[in-house]
Structure formats: C-alpha cells, structure tokens
Design an enzyme around this catalytic site. Structure first.
Site, PDB file in Angstrom:
ATOM      1  N   CYS A 156      50.427  -0.961 -33.464  1.00 47.43           N
ATOM      2  CA  CYS A 156      50.912  -1.828 -34.547  1.00 47.43           C
ATOM      3  C   CYS A 156      49.747  -2.652 -35.077  1.00 47.43           C
ATOM      4  O   CYS A 156      49.600  -2.868 -36.280  1.00 47.43           O
ATOM      5  CB  CYS A 156      51.994  -2.768 -34.033  1.00 47.43           C
ATOM      6  SG  CYS A 156      53.359  -1.959 -33.212  1.00 47.43           S
TER       7      CYS A 156
ATOM      8  N   CYS B 170      47.199  -1.529 -38.031  1.00 49.85           N
ATOM      9  CA  CYS B 170      47.501  -1.806 -39.438  1.00 49.85           C
ATOM     10  C   CYS B 170      47.731  -3.294 -39.690  1.00 49.85           C
ATOM     11  O   CYS B 170      47.243  -3.847 -40.663  1.00 49.85           O
ATOM     12  CB  CYS B 170      48.758  -1.058 -39.877  1.00 49.85           C
ATOM     13  SG  CYS B 170      48.608   0.727 -39.828  1.00 49.85           S
ATOM     14  N   HIS B 171      48.523  -3.917 -38.802  1.00 47.94           N
ATOM     15  CA  HIS B 171      48.998  -5.282 -39.081  1.00 47.94           C
ATOM     16  C   HIS B 171      48.083  -6.370 -38.539  1.00 47.94           C
ATOM     17  O   HIS B 171      48.263  -7.533 -38.872  1.00 47.94           O
ATOM     18  CB  HIS B 171      50.396  -5.478 -38.498  1.00 47.94           C
ATOM     19  CG  HIS B 171      51.442  -4.583 -39.087  1.00 47.94           C
ATOM     20  ND1 HIS B 171      51.941  -4.755 -40.345  1.00 47.94           N
ATOM     21  CD2 HIS B 171      52.080  -3.505 -38.569  1.00 47.94           C
ATOM     22  CE1 HIS B 171      52.851  -3.815 -40.580  1.00 47.94           C
ATOM     23  NE2 HIS B 171      52.942  -3.042 -39.530  1.00 47.94           N
TER      24      HIS B 171
ATOM     25  N   CYS C 211      57.937   2.710 -39.017  1.00 47.43           N
ATOM     26  CA  CYS C 211      56.495   2.638 -38.770  1.00 47.43           C
ATOM     27  C   CYS C 211      56.105   3.647 -37.696  1.00 47.43           C
ATOM     28  O   CYS C 211      55.066   4.284 -37.791  1.00 47.43           O
ATOM     29  CB  CYS C 211      56.100   1.241 -38.301  1.00 47.43           C
ATOM     30  SG  CYS C 211      55.744   0.092 -39.637  1.00 47.43           S
TER      31      CYS C 211
ATOM     32  N   CYS D 275      86.581 -10.604 -38.957  1.00 47.15           N
ATOM     33  CA  CYS D 275      85.535 -11.490 -38.443  1.00 47.15           C
ATOM     34  C   CYS D 275      85.881 -12.927 -38.835  1.00 47.15           C
ATOM     35  O   CYS D 275      85.740 -13.859 -38.051  1.00 47.15           O
ATOM     36  CB  CYS D 275      84.177 -11.134 -39.029  1.00 47.15           C
ATOM     37  SG  CYS D 275      83.707  -9.413 -38.881  1.00 47.15           S
TER      38      CYS D 275
ATOM     39  N   CYS E 263      88.412 -15.245 -36.712  1.00 45.23           N
ATOM     40  CA  CYS E 263      87.899 -15.964 -35.542  1.00 45.23           C
ATOM     41  C   CYS E 263      86.755 -16.893 -35.910  1.00 45.23           C
ATOM     42  O   CYS E 263      86.746 -18.056 -35.540  1.00 45.23           O
ATOM     43  CB  CYS E 263      87.415 -14.990 -34.470  1.00 45.23           C
ATOM     44  SG  CYS E 263      88.750 -14.165 -33.618  1.00 45.23           S
ATOM     45  N   HIS E 264      85.760 -16.362 -36.623  1.00 44.30           N
ATOM     46  CA  HIS E 264      84.496 -17.084 -36.755  1.00 44.30           C
ATOM     47  C   HIS E 264      84.463 -18.087 -37.901  1.00 44.30           C
ATOM     48  O   HIS E 264      83.474 -18.777 -38.072  1.00 44.30           O
ATOM     49  CB  HIS E 264      83.340 -16.085 -36.838  1.00 44.30           C
ATOM     50  CG  HIS E 264      83.212 -15.275 -35.588  1.00 44.30           C
ATOM     51  ND1 HIS E 264      82.789 -15.812 -34.401  1.00 44.30           N
ATOM     52  CD2 HIS E 264      83.515 -13.976 -35.311  1.00 44.30           C
ATOM     53  CE1 HIS E 264      82.799 -14.878 -33.461  1.00 44.30           C
ATOM     54  NE2 HIS E 264      83.249 -13.759 -33.991  1.00 44.30           N
TER      55      HIS E 264
ATOM     56  N   ARG F 226      76.172  -6.469 -30.440  1.00 38.10           N
ATOM     57  CA  ARG F 226      77.126  -7.578 -30.449  1.00 38.10           C
ATOM     58  C   ARG F 226      78.309  -7.275 -31.382  1.00 38.10           C
ATOM     59  O   ARG F 226      79.466  -7.482 -31.042  1.00 38.10           O
ATOM     60  CB  ARG F 226      76.386  -8.854 -30.856  1.00 38.10           C
ATOM     61  CG  ARG F 226      77.197 -10.115 -31.021  1.00 38.10           C
ATOM     62  CD  ARG F 226      77.777 -10.578 -29.728  1.00 38.10           C
ATOM     63  NE  ARG F 226      79.061  -9.961 -29.505  1.00 38.10           N
ATOM     64  CZ  ARG F 226      80.041 -10.502 -28.808  1.00 38.10           C
ATOM     65  NH1 ARG F 226      79.877 -11.649 -28.248  1.00 38.10           N
ATOM     66  NH2 ARG F 226      81.182  -9.895 -28.656  1.00 38.10           N
TER      67      ARG F 226
ATOM     68  N   CYS G  77      82.362  -6.791 -30.517  1.00 34.33           N
ATOM     69  CA  CYS G  77      83.480  -7.492 -31.157  1.00 34.33           C
ATOM     70  C   CYS G  77      84.534  -6.488 -31.629  1.00 34.33           C
ATOM     71  O   CYS G  77      85.727  -6.711 -31.487  1.00 34.33           O
ATOM     72  CB  CYS G  77      82.993  -8.310 -32.354  1.00 34.33           C
ATOM     73  SG  CYS G  77      82.767 -10.059 -32.007  1.00 34.33           S
TER      74      CYS G  77
END
Lengths: 119, 223
Positions: free
Chosen positions: B39, B42-43, B76, B139, B142-143, B180, B184
C-alpha cells in the site's frame, strides 16, 4: 504468531510503582462450542502467562540469574474471554528486561521482551 | 454505551481492536501480489490516509457504483497489487480497514456530494424505513422511535455507525458494519442481504449521511 500489545513505561524513578499492561490476540476457544456445521470446535487455550524481570548485569557482578525473578503469573482456563488483557504493578528498583511469555495449547509459546530503564 | 465500554475504547493500551490495527499497519508496508507492491508503494506513509475513512461509502467512477472502504481496499489489491481479493470480514481486510480508519479518528464524517451517492443514500433511507422480517420491524422502529429504551438489558443505540470496524464484545473480535447490519436482520428474522450487496452498501451510505458531522471514533468497542 499471536500479536501482542505490551505497555510499560520506558523509564521510571527508583522505587516508583509502575503499571504493566499486556494484551494478546488469541481466540481462547473453549472446546465446548460448535461451528455452524455442528462440528465441535477443538479446544485452543492459553494455559499460562508469566512475567519475569531480569536485572541488568553490572560489569563487576558475577551473581546474576539469566532466568530472572517471577513477578507475575496467571493460569488461564476456558471461559476467559478472547484476547485476554492483564494489568499488574511492579516496584521498579533496577534497570533490566521484562520477559513476558504466554504458553498454551497447540504448542503456543510466545515470548516478548521489553526493557525498563531506571532513571 | 456503558462507561466501562467507553473506557475500553478510549484507551489504546486496552482496546483489543488495536491488535487488528497493528496487523493492518504491518500489512500497509508489506509487498503483496504479482506486482509485489505494498500500500505504501503508492500511498506513502499510512498517516497520509488521514480523513479518507470519513468519506466512504463513495461513488467510484472506475467501478461506476458506490463502494465502501473495504471494497476500495480489495479494488487496490486486484488492480494495483494484482493479488486475490480478500473475502468479506477477512482478518487482514479488517486490520487494514481499522488501521486506515484510525488515521481519521476525531474527524467529522463527511460523505462527498455526488449525484450517484445521493441516489444510494435515498435508496438506503427507504430500506432504513422499510419493515422487514417475521418480527416486522424497520431500522427506524428501534434506532429512532425506541432509541434510548431497553432491549433485554441493553440500551438501544441511535444506530450511528461512527466506530467501524468495531471490536464487539459479543463477537470477541473485530467486525464490519455489514456484519452488524446482517446481525440485525437475522434478529428480526429477515433474510439478510449477502456481503457486499447493493442494498447493504446503500444502507451504509444512508447511515453515513445520517451521521454526517459526528466524529469518527474507529476502532470502536461495542457491547
């Protein structure tokens, strides 16, 4: 090789109480769990952790042990969370090296060393 | 979030996700693939990745679709390093993602202004408000409506994805936002979308828009 994260102050004053922290990447598989296919996952635990302190040998001294003094030890069992974290204290008296080692199932034997300088 | 969980997140010497970050930082400098490029080839230094994680998901003009940070890392790998893709939630992928996201810690989440991204955010918002599964919950139910109340002893959070990839105590490992979200969906007994599905990316895009301006705290620790 398990990855570890050890935190020790680089320098300390004589007789200062310092905190040492040791975190290790390990699954701590209990041997009771099953995979999504229903197969029992083989037990894979860290069994023992030790931390030893090897004082720096003075040039004119001939009485130094290379194994060092045991300052902290812990026995691990199933039901200890993955990636176990330990913290403990040490009264710093002389400069030297802290030797951390984790031993366990599947031939796990990992040793890390950190030097400590008493200013 | 409990004060003890917050303390675990704030202290880099205790935060278990830092083990993954260390892995990622080592991978950053490791040459991979047929091109034998790292990585860093290039970076440059990983510190130059500052603020990068705050803008994903974003529209990629080469891919002609909205992609998230882990898809960008895999892109990449394939195009620059000529290596094979990592599967979703691969340890190395999570490590690299965590290391990159850590560089943006404390910076506000700032999705770019792109027409294609706006479309994804709109679709994501519709999915966010869509009731799903046998339990028939969206979603939002609840949230937003029930946020702050309790679900089986835990406080229902507002669902701001500010710390991904997170170390989740329940998983005992680091995981992605998609993991995650899929969790749910299983919990409301809906069929979860597959990893990398457009629907999940769109949901991620909407969540980033919803959390815009909040500070990124990756790598987070969550119960």
């Amino acid at each position: 090789m398990a990855r570890t994260l050890i935190t020790v102050p680089r320098t300390a004053k004589r007789d200062e109480i310092i905190e040492i922290r040791a975190l290790v990447q390990h699954s701590m598989e209990t041997g009771y769990r099953r995979s999504s296919d229903g197969d029992l996952l083989p037990r894979d635990l860290i069994r023992r952790f030790t931390c030893r302190f090897v004082p720096r040998v003075a040039a004119n001294s001939n009485a130094a042990s290379t194994a060092g003094d045991l300052i902290f030890a812990a026995t691990f069992h199933a039901a200890i969370a993955a990636n176990p974290y330990l913290s403990f204290n040490l009264r710093a008296t002389t400069s030297g090296t802290l030797v951390f080692s984790w031993e366990g199932d599947n031939g796990l034997a990992q040793t890390e060393t950190v030097s400590l300088l008493i200013a | 979030m409990q004060p003890s969980t917050q303390a675990l997140q704030k202290d880099d010497t205790q935060n278990p996700a830092m083990l993954w970050v260390k892995d990622g930082e080592a991978l950053w400098n490791k040459p991979e693939g047929a091109a034998a490029k790292s990585c860093a080839s290039c970076h440059g230094e990983i510190s130059r990745m500052k603020s990068v994680a705050t803008r994903y998901p974003a529209y990629s003009s080469t891919q002609r679709k909205v992609i998230n940070l882990s898809q960008q890392v895999n892109l990449c790998r394939v195009t620059q390093q000529q290596a094979s893709q990592w599967p979703a939630d691969h340890e190395s992928l999570l490590g690299l993602e965590a290391a990159i996201a850590k560089e943006s810690r404390g910076l506000p989440i700032s999705p770019p202004t792109q027409r294609q991204l706006a479309d994804a955010q709109k679709h994501g918002e519709a999915l966010f408000n869509q009731r799903v599964g046998q339990v028939d919950l969206s979603c939002r139910d609840c949230h937003e409506t029930l946020a702050g109340k309790k679900l089986g002893g835990n406080v229902i959070p507002q669902g701001h994805a500010t710390g991904y990839p997170i170390y989740r105590l329940e998983w005992q490992s680091v995981g992605s936002l998609q993991r995650r979200l899929r969790g749910c969906m299983t919990a409301v007994r809906a069929e979860p979308y597959t990893h990398g599905a457009k629907e999940l990316i769109d949901l991620e895009a909407y969540l980033a828009k919803r959390a815009a301006g909040m500070k990124l705290e990756s790598p987070g620790v969550r119960p």
